[in-house]
Design an enzyme around this catalytic site. Structure first.
Site, PDB file in Angstrom:
ATOM      1  N   TRP A 164       0.818  -1.220   0.000  1.00  0.00           N
ATOM      2  CA  TRP A 164       0.000   0.000   0.000  1.00  0.00           C
ATOM      3  C   TRP A 164       0.840   1.252   0.000  1.00  0.00           C
ATOM      4  O   TRP A 164       0.545   2.211  -0.720  1.00  0.00           O
ATOM      5  CB  TRP A 164      -1.008  -0.021   1.156  1.00  0.00           C
ATOM      6  CG  TRP A 164      -2.031  -1.080   0.902  1.00  0.00           C
ATOM      7  CD1 TRP A 164      -2.207  -2.248   1.597  1.00  0.00           C
ATOM      8  CD2 TRP A 164      -2.976  -1.125  -0.191  1.00  0.00           C
ATOM      9  NE1 TRP A 164      -3.206  -3.000   1.020  1.00  0.00           N
ATOM     10  CE2 TRP A 164      -3.693  -2.349  -0.070  1.00  0.00           C
ATOM     11  CE3 TRP A 164      -3.284  -0.265  -1.234  1.00  0.00           C
ATOM     12  CZ2 TRP A 164      -4.702  -2.709  -0.976  1.00  0.00           C
ATOM     13  CZ3 TRP A 164      -4.293  -0.622  -2.134  1.00  0.00           C
ATOM     14  CH2 TRP A 164      -4.981  -1.825  -1.997  1.00  0.00           C
ATOM     15  N   ASP A 234      -1.389   6.639   6.234  1.00  0.00           N
ATOM     16  CA  ASP A 234      -2.514   5.824   5.768  1.00  0.00           C
ATOM     17  C   ASP A 234      -2.854   4.871   6.910  1.00  0.00           C
ATOM     18  O   ASP A 234      -2.101   3.966   7.231  1.00  0.00           O
ATOM     19  CB  ASP A 234      -2.073   5.054   4.515  1.00  0.00           C
ATOM     20  CG  ASP A 234      -3.150   4.092   4.007  1.00  0.00           C
ATOM     21  OD1 ASP A 234      -4.208   3.964   4.649  1.00  0.00           O
ATOM     22  OD2 ASP A 234      -2.908   3.465   2.952  1.00  0.00           O
ATOM     23  N   LYS A 258     -12.693  -1.375   6.873  1.00  0.00           N
ATOM     24  CA  LYS A 258     -12.028  -2.410   7.671  1.00  0.00           C
ATOM     25  C   LYS A 258     -12.513  -2.345   9.128  1.00  0.00           C
ATOM     26  O   LYS A 258     -13.041  -3.305   9.653  1.00  0.00           O
ATOM     27  CB  LYS A 258     -10.509  -2.269   7.587  1.00  0.00           C
ATOM     28  CG  LYS A 258      -9.991  -2.660   6.200  1.00  0.00           C
ATOM     29  CD  LYS A 258      -9.017  -1.678   5.682  1.00  0.00           C
ATOM     30  CE  LYS A 258      -8.716  -1.769   4.222  1.00  0.00           C
ATOM     31  NZ  LYS A 258      -8.745  -3.019   3.522  1.00  0.00           N
TER      32      LYS A 258
END
Ligand code: PMP
Length: 423
Positions: A164, A234, A258
């Site tokens: 990511w 992030d 999530k």
């Protein structure tokens, strides 16, 4: 005048969902509809009887639900789902579902304001930070961040600890001059660097990290201090899983799907003085100033998703806040990692012990040929989505806030049994 009534116990009139008999409707309809409605009743013959019993208790895993170890979209708290269910048709006597409300009406305004206020409470967000509810996923933020925080000539630093942060770095290359100041690629993304060894640029506008790498299962346990500029993180896969000192960051961003809600909502927490310097070509939808000035209501926001996030935030507050949530997460992760480490090599987690994620637990089997069987048998036992990401293989158990301890205990018992049968 009352609406048409079903003529048989097994006939539902779809234009009158009250016939679905949710006996625990907390917010009964207060408005009366006129009979001028033009749609025709559609009757469906059902073999199943209409559900009349009370919804299952939130504290227990309902019989017909699985333990879902997916990385996201992921499991949501049962009590939140049940509350949403009870409010779905008629939100608190408004006569409307949240899905049908004007985003500028007083009802939705109360929803988004409460969601923000509960999030501020949870993370103790200082007043000099704005909270934005956006769309486009964390992936859109990979572009929005450089577009808003720097000019095309500016240097920025990226720590690449997994897929990511690598994606974030690659996207930033279009909008500024990002530098990878550390990469864990050669060690298969199993480590977090020591902060003292980071070769930070003296002129970087920001330092970007991915606080928890969802695919590789590495998590920052502390945060580096930028030499210059601000820290940007992030937090998609560990957002609201533990307390965070927001004042150490210039910007935190996270996709909701999530830990805090359904997909479709992206949350940005940004220090206000960083807003207002977007590059000229920045699309209006990526300009933080536009969203900040309009309280996330510049265009139609993902209303239902924001409502769901609000229910999750409320639930986390009721659980006693993020300190309590972190305790539960630590306990779940501990029993799972212990099961892996105590398996004498039958199961293996490649991640450096000191930086193992509390949220995403990747593991492999010594006998890799058994992995398909493991996943198949687990699914039969109602434990699903244990396959690792396609880029790394193996298994991965995502154990976000909403995964009950019972789910992890069941997985661990299954792993021990599987080992006994296959070792
Ligand atoms: N960052 C992290 C850490 C993620 O886990 C994900 C999604 N799995 C993303 C970014 C991308 O998020 P989205 O799909 O919401 O764009």
């Amino acid at each position: 005048m009352s609406m048409s009534m079903a003529t048989s116990n097994h006939t539902l009139f779809l234009h009158n969902p009250t016939n679905l008999t949710n006996t625990t409707n907390l917010f009964p309809i207060t408005t009366t509809r006129t009979a001028t409605t033009t749609f025709k009743p559609i009757s469906i013959k059902c073999t199943a009887t209409t559900r009349t019993q009370a919804p299952p208790q939130a504290s227990t895993q309902s019989q017909d639900r699985v333990f879902n170890f997916a990385a996201g979209p992921a499991t949501l708290p049962e009590n939140v789902l049940l509350k949403a269910q009870s409010e779905l048709y008629n939100w608190r006597g408004s006569g409307m579902s949240v899905m049908e409300m004007s985003h500028r009406g007083k009802e939705f305004l109360s929803i988004i304001q409460k969601a923000e206020s509960d999030l501020r409470t949870l993370l103790n967000i200082p007043s000099e930070y704005s909270v934005l509810f956006l769309q486009g996923g964390a992936t859109t933020q990979f572009a929005a961040i450089p577009l808003n925080l720097c000019t095309p000539q500016d240097t920025v630093d990226y720590v690449v600890t997994g897929s990511w942060s690598d994606k974030a770095f690659k996207e930033a290359q279009k909008y500024c001059k990002p530098k990878v100041i550390w990469s864990g690629k050669s060690e298969k993304y199993t480590k977090i660097p020591s902060f003292s060894g980071l070769n930070q640029s003296t002129d970087a506008r920001y330092l970007h990290i991915c606080a928890n790498e969802t695919i590789h299962g590495v998590e920052f346990k502390d945060y580096p201090t930028p030499k210059n500029g601000v820290l940007v993180a992030d937090m998609s896969s560990n957002f609201c899983s533990k307390p965070v000192d927001v004042s150490r960051f210039g910007l935190i961003y996270a996709g909701a799907q999530k830990n805090v809600g359904p997909s479709g909502v992206t949350i940005v927490i940004i220090r206000k003085d960083l807003i207002g310097n977007a590059q000229g070509l920045t699309p209006v939808m990526l300009d933080y100033k536009i969203h900040d000035e309009n309280n996330s209501l510049y265009n139609t926001p993902p209303c239902y998703g924001i409502y769901m996030c609000g229910l999750v935030f409320e639930d986390l507050v009721e659980q006693g806040g993020l300190k309590e949530v972190e305790k539960k997460n630590k306990k779940k992760a501990e029993i799972l990692y212990n099961a892996i480490d105590d398996s004498k090599g039958f199961f293996r987690c490649p991640v450096d012990k000191s930086v193992r994620s509390l949220m995403n637990v990747p593991f492999t089997l010594e006998k890799a040929e058994l992995e398909v069987e493991f996943i198949k048998e687990a699914a039969k036992e109602k434990m699903v989505q244990l396959k690792g990401h396609r880029s790394v293989g193996g298994m991965r158990a995502s154990i976000y806030n909403a995964m009950p301890l019972a789910g992890v205990e069941k997985l661990v018992a299954f792993m021990k049994d599987f080992q006994a049968r296959h070792a």
